[in-house]
Design a protein around this motif. Structure first.
Motif, PDB file in Angstrom:
ATOM      1  N   HIS A  15       0.833  -1.205   0.000  1.00  0.00           N
ATOM      2  CA  HIS A  15       0.000   0.000   0.000  1.00  0.00           C
ATOM      3  C   HIS A  15       0.866   1.253   0.000  1.00  0.00           C
ATOM      4  N   TRP A  16       1.954   1.229   0.743  1.00  0.00           N
ATOM      5  CA  TRP A  16       2.868   2.360   0.806  1.00  0.00           C
ATOM      6  C   TRP A  16       3.449   2.666  -0.584  1.00  0.00           C
ATOM      7  N   LEU A  17       3.890   1.621  -1.297  1.00  0.00           N
ATOM      8  CA  LEU A  17       4.510   1.811  -2.605  1.00  0.00           C
ATOM      9  C   LEU A  17       3.497   2.250  -3.655  1.00  0.00           C
ATOM     10  N   ARG A  18       2.227   1.904  -3.443  1.00  0.00           N
ATOM     11  CA  ARG A  18       1.197   2.311  -4.410  1.00  0.00           C
ATOM     12  C   ARG A  18       0.718   3.741  -4.186  1.00  0.00           C
ATOM     13  N   GLN A  19       1.040   4.321  -3.066  1.00  0.00           N
ATOM     14  CA  GLN A  19       0.636   5.702  -2.801  1.00  0.00           C
ATOM     15  C   GLN A  19       1.334   6.661  -3.781  1.00  0.00           C
ATOM     16  N   PRO A  20       0.720   7.795  -4.069  1.00  0.00           N
ATOM     17  CA  PRO A  20       1.411   8.797  -4.882  1.00  0.00           C
ATOM     18  C   PRO A  20       2.698   9.241  -4.188  1.00  0.00           C
ATOM     19  N   ALA A  21       3.685   9.616  -4.992  1.00  0.00           N
ATOM     20  CA  ALA A  21       4.967  10.051  -4.437  1.00  0.00           C
ATOM     21  C   ALA A  21       4.796  11.269  -3.537  1.00  0.00           C
ATOM     22  N   SER A  22       3.784  12.082  -3.821  1.00  0.00           N
ATOM     23  CA  SER A  22       3.551  13.272  -2.984  1.00  0.00           C
ATOM     24  C   SER A  22       3.173  12.884  -1.566  1.00  0.00           C
ATOM     25  N   GLU A  23       2.454  11.767  -1.377  1.00  0.00           N
ATOM     26  CA  GLU A  23       2.106  11.305  -0.036  1.00  0.00           C
ATOM     27  C   GLU A  23       3.349  10.825   0.706  1.00  0.00           C
ATOM     28  N   ARG A  24       4.214  10.108   0.004  1.00  0.00           N
ATOM     29  CA  ARG A  24       5.434   9.609   0.656  1.00  0.00           C
ATOM     30  C   ARG A  24       6.384  10.756   0.983  1.00  0.00           C
ATOM     31  N   ALA A  25       6.308  11.841   0.176  1.00  0.00           N
ATOM     32  CA  ALA A  25       7.233  12.966   0.368  1.00  0.00           C
ATOM     33  C   ALA A  25       7.075  13.617   1.738  1.00  0.00           C
ATOM     34  N   ARG A  26       5.890  13.491   2.376  1.00  0.00           N
ATOM     35  CA  ARG A  26       5.656  14.132   3.678  1.00  0.00           C
ATOM     36  C   ARG A  26       6.593  13.601   4.752  1.00  0.00           C
ATOM     37  N   TRP A  27       7.115  12.375   4.567  1.00  0.00           N
ATOM     38  CA  TRP A  27       7.906  11.731   5.619  1.00  0.00           C
ATOM     39  C   TRP A  27       9.406  11.726   5.308  1.00  0.00           C
ATOM     40  N   VAL A  28       9.775  12.348   4.184  1.00  0.00           N
ATOM     41  CA  VAL A  28      11.164  12.280   3.740  1.00  0.00           C
ATOM     42  C   VAL A  28      12.134  12.815   4.789  1.00  0.00           C
ATOM     43  N   GLU A  29      11.785  13.866   5.474  1.00  0.00           N
ATOM     44  CA  GLU A  29      12.727  14.506   6.393  1.00  0.00           C
ATOM     45  C   GLU A  29      12.298  14.369   7.853  1.00  0.00           C
ATOM     46  N   GLN A  30      11.575  13.271   8.148  1.00  0.00           N
ATOM     47  CA  GLN A  30      11.057  13.100   9.503  1.00  0.00           C
ATOM     48  C   GLN A  30      11.810  12.034  10.305  1.00  0.00           C
ATOM     49  N   GLY A  31      12.512  11.128   9.656  1.00  0.00           N
ATOM     50  CA  GLY A  31      13.066   9.981  10.375  1.00  0.00           C
ATOM     51  C   GLY A  31      14.510  10.143  10.786  1.00  0.00           C
ATOM     52  N   ASP A  32      14.966   9.224  11.651  1.00  0.00           N
ATOM     53  CA  ASP A  32      16.379   9.180  12.018  1.00  0.00           C
ATOM     54  C   ASP A  32      17.139   8.449  10.905  1.00  0.00           C
ATOM     55  N   LEU A  33      18.425   8.173  11.165  1.00  0.00           N
ATOM     56  CA  LEU A  33      19.267   7.586  10.118  1.00  0.00           C
ATOM     57  C   LEU A  33      18.722   6.233   9.659  1.00  0.00           C
ATOM     58  N   ARG A  34      18.297   5.405  10.631  1.00  0.00           N
ATOM     59  CA  ARG A  34      17.817   4.060  10.280  1.00  0.00           C
ATOM     60  C   ARG A  34      16.523   4.142   9.462  1.00  0.00           C
ATOM     61  N   ALA A  35      15.593   4.956   9.894  1.00  0.00           N
ATOM     62  CA  ALA A  35      14.322   5.087   9.177  1.00  0.00           C
ATOM     63  C   ALA A  35      14.531   5.725   7.814  1.00  0.00           C
ATOM     64  N   THR A  36      15.417   6.705   7.716  1.00  0.00           N
ATOM     65  CA  THR A  36      15.675   7.370   6.442  1.00  0.00           C
ATOM     66  C   THR A  36      16.302   6.404   5.439  1.00  0.00           C
ATOM     67  N   ALA A  37      17.228   5.565   5.913  1.00  0.00           N
ATOM     68  CA  ALA A  37      17.846   4.568   5.027  1.00  0.00           C
ATOM     69  C   ALA A  37      16.790   3.604   4.490  1.00  0.00           C
TER      70      ALA A  37
END
Length: 604
Positions: A448-470
């Motif tokens: 479901h995550w991969l099927r979401q529009p890229a704009s939805e995933r973009a909201r979390w791009v700068e929210q995680g720590d190193l492990r989550a960002t990787a």
């Protein structure tokens, strides 16, 4: 008085003479029928008969039970050099006109007489070889997968004479010509030469054959291929490689392939070779789509050529597990070294000569792979391997004791030992779960995550720590591959519609597909009248031609892909651009977080 030793020797001599008598009496006798010949033509004809008789091996001559009459005529059709009927051979009288004293006999004359003598022998009570099942397998009249009988002969590439495919009897006669007249025949068609030796007696050839087998292998870059010269002694084993099915029409039953377990240079042939994955190669029958659009209906009706692709294992693993999210099972086959050598020889013959039709129902990957195994390993031909589905073929191999699927029983161990390559979907879920431990991503399912529009995933791009960002970076790369697959489907439809397609792009793609067709059907890369496996000079020529096509093809494919991106619908272009932006931002954030971690742990 004779001594006891002399009596024994005399008895042995009598016995040997008695055993040899039938063959001596039955030795080939050619009776010239001089009617209609001038004195010079009669001399030339007698010379031709004597010379061809000398070319016939003693084991062949000993099979003739009756004299063979040879006459000459002007009434045969112009394209027919000879005919054999009721034990009598009729040859074109014009063949004698080119005979010159103190010069070798013209090849057409020798070939015509050998050809017709083979027919006479084949039709005699001592013959019948053209009905031999093994010869028909080697010649290319393949067994039908779901009904009695055999297919037409599709081995049209690098043939010494198209007439050999007229019937098995003509295949026998044409190949007898080349066997007796070409010193390197056993190098060009080793399996057929071995069949002649087994059934009619050995032929002495002075040429040492290169045992390496030439195969045109695809490279990582689109449009690139190189000539692999495979030494059978480096192949430790052969696996049946099965790709799991998916929801696509042409993939739902899975895909049959063969994996060649090739040892790295310098490594002794043994189980350790299974870890030399970068050297392993995959044999994969696929429909070659030589136009700009793939059609399920055309696949059902055999409109696409069937081609034997030779691919690096790592490329196949990535294609199925990373892009198509399909697992791969690699089941070892119980083949001894002679079986493997025979199979590889057949692989090379198919690779250079076969021009079949791919039908998704009756001549698909499973059918083609089964035919390759039973034609390449003669002991598998009798039970038969004709099955219509990849899993059906694996089950058949298991029942015959040829495939050992027990290596898959423990999935974890199978993965560690290289017998199973898992779909990346499970890995993606693990990555997603790692990111979810820190971020409220709104779903528990990676699909479901991969099927979401890229704009939805973009909201979390700068929210995680190193492990989550990787983890999010790797998932965004997966999203890019999925979107590129969708983009290719859209472009195929656009290019397939003359009303919408860019004519320049369409012509460029057709040219690239033509070059690709030559690389995967390599007979077109070699000029001249050679046949069978390429000679040393022809291999150099094929390698150079492949290098030239690759040098032209790689940048051309890249340029076309860039050009075609602008033909995508605006919404899809925006989606690809957003994914690229997400990847750039995730990469930048990872680097920044890594620098912060380094600063915290640096010594003071």
């Amino acid at each position: 008085m004779r001594t006891l030793g002399q009596v024994r020797r005399w008895r042995w001599a009598v016995l040997i003479a008695w055993l040899a008598a039938p063959f001596a009496q039955a030795a080939l006798q050619l009776e010239l029928q001089p009617q209609g010949l001038s004195a010079a033509q009669s001399v030339a004809a007698e010379r031709a008969l004597q010379q061809v008789r000398m070319r016939m091996p003693p084991s062949w001559q000993g099979r003739f039970q009756q004299p063979v009459k040879v006459r000459w005529s002007d009434t045969l059709p112009a394209h027919v050099h000879g005919r054999a009927r009721n034990g009598t051979i009729t040859l074109q009288r014009a063949l004698l006109d080119s005979v010159q004293e103190d010069q070798p006999l013209p090849r057409p004359l020798e070939a015509a007489l050998i050809h017709e003598l083979t027919h006479v022998l084949d039709r005699s009570p001592q013959g019948g070889w053209s009905r031999d099942a093994r010869l028909r397998d080697l010649a290319g009249w393949q067994r039908r997968p779901w009904r009695l009988g055999r297919t037409g002969n599709a081995f049209s590439g690098r043939s010494p004479d198209d007439y050999e495919r007229a019937s098995p009897a003509e295949f026998l006669a044409v190949n007898a010509e080349h066997l007796l007249l070409d010193p390197d025949y056993a190098c060009r068609r080793p399996a057929v030469a071995a069949w002649f030796a087994d059934h009619l007696g050995p032929i002495v050839h002075a040429v040492d054959c290169d045992t390496r087998l030439p195969l045109m292998q695809a490279e990582e870059d689109a449009g690139a291929a190189t000539l692999l010269e495979l030494d059978p002694a480096r192949v430790y084993g052969v696996d049946y490689l099965l790709a799991e099915g998916n929801d696509q029409l042409m993939s739902r039953w899975g895909h049959s392939m063969l994996r060649l377990v090739i040892c790295a240079p310098g490594r002794p042939r043994g189980p350790a070779c299974r870890m030399d994955l970068s050297h392993h190669r995959v044999l994969s029958y696929r429909a070659f789509v030589g136009d700009v659009q793939i059609s399920s209906w055309r696949g059902l009706t055999g409109a696409y050529p069937s081609r034997l692709f030779v691919l690096p294992l790592n490329q196949v693993i990535n294609e199925y597990t990373q892009v198509e999210l399909r697992g791969l099972s690699s089941v070892p086959l119980a083949l001894e070294a002679p079986d493997i050598a025979s199979l590889l020889e057949r692989v090379a013959q198919v690779h250079w000569s076969y021009d079949g039709r791919y039908l998704f129902v009756s001549n698909n990957c499973a059918v083609e792979t089964g035919k390759l195994l039973q034609e390449g390993v003669p002991r598998l031909a009798s039970p038969g391997l004709n099955r219509l589905t990849p899993r059906g073929l694996l089950s058949r191999l298991e029942r015959l004791g040829v495939a050992d699927a027990s290596v898959l029983a423990d999935r974890g161990q199978a993965t560690r030992q290289g017998y199973y390559f898992a779909s990346a979907e499970d890995h993606y879920q693990q990555l997603f779960d790692a990111a979810r431990q820190q971020l409220p991503l709104g779903t528990a399912d990676v699909g479901h995550w991969l099927r979401q529009p890229a704009s939805e995933r973009a909201r979390w791009v700068e929210q995680g720590d190193l492990r989550a960002t990787a983890a999010l970076l790797l998932l965004e790369q997966a999203a890019l591959r999925r979107e590129e697959l969708r983009a290719r489907d859209v472009l195929k439809r656009l290019l397939g519609d003359p009303g919408n397609a860019d004519g320049t792009a369409r012509d460029a793609l057709r040219a690239l597909l033509e070059d690709t067709g030559q690389l995967i059907s390599p007979a077109a890369l070699v000029q001249g009248d050679g046949y069978g496996l390429p000679s040393a000079d022809e291999r150099v020529q094929a390698s150079a031609a492949a290098a030239q096509l690759s040098a032209r093809g790689v940048p051309a494919w890249q340029a076309l892909q860039t050009q075609l991106k602008h033909r995508l619908p605006q919404a899809q272009q925006r989606e690809l651009a957003l994914i690229d932006s997400n990847l750039a931002r995730l990469g930048a954030r990872m680097r920044a977080l890594a620098r912060e971690d380094e600063g915290r742990v640096a010594p003071h």
